[in-house]
Scaffold this motif. Structure first.
Motif: not given
Length: 154
Positions: A58, A47, A43
């Protein structure tokens, strides 16, 4: 005792799965001291390359369901690695951004993950490791966009 050559006619699916599981174990062991797990690392990686992103975006990019994504973001938020705020463009969605603490945690995790990957690929040697990586990209590029995100295509 000498090892015999591995069979070249073994079904590809189980072979790929075993190799993937080995890489996951190496990554888990390498990431443990950083305080991040594989999902949190993934993640943060996405990001940092694309922030800010909605939780939904996401989840789509990583090929995981919304419930899993919420749990991972909750965990990262508890570690002060990300913030979650209403998206100014659509206040019904949350925009997720990496904090300075998250950037620092990612740098540590990136170093650990990169070392684990290098250990994983070491038996191939540098040239074959690059060919292996290129072959994987070729196979992914031949797949449809949904298949690349880990979703079934039909």
């Amino acid at each position: 005792m000498t090892r015999s050559a591995p069979p070249t006619d073994a079904p590809l699916g189980p072979l790929v799965k075993k190799v993937h599981l080995r890489l996951q174990r190496l990554a888990d062991d390498a990431l443990a001291p950083t305080g991040l797990d594989r999902r949190e690392y993934a993640v943060l990686r996405v990001l940092i390359a694309n922030e800010p992103l909605s939780q939904q975006a996401l989840a789509a990019l990583l090929g995981v369901d919304q419930t899993t994504m919420v749990a991972v973001i909750d965990s990262l938020e508890a570690k002060a690695a990300v913030t979650r705020r209403p998206d100014p463009a659509d206040r019904r969605r949350n925009a997720v951004q990496v904090t300075p603490e998250g950037h620092a945690a990612f740098r540590r995790a990136l170093a650990a993950y990169t070392a684990a990957e290098a250990d994983f690929l070491a038996p191939l040697g540098a040239a074959d490791a690059e060919r292996f990586r290129a072959a994987l990209h070729l196979l992914l590029d031949a797949a449809g966009p949904k298949d690349q995100a880990g979703k079934a295509t039909g």
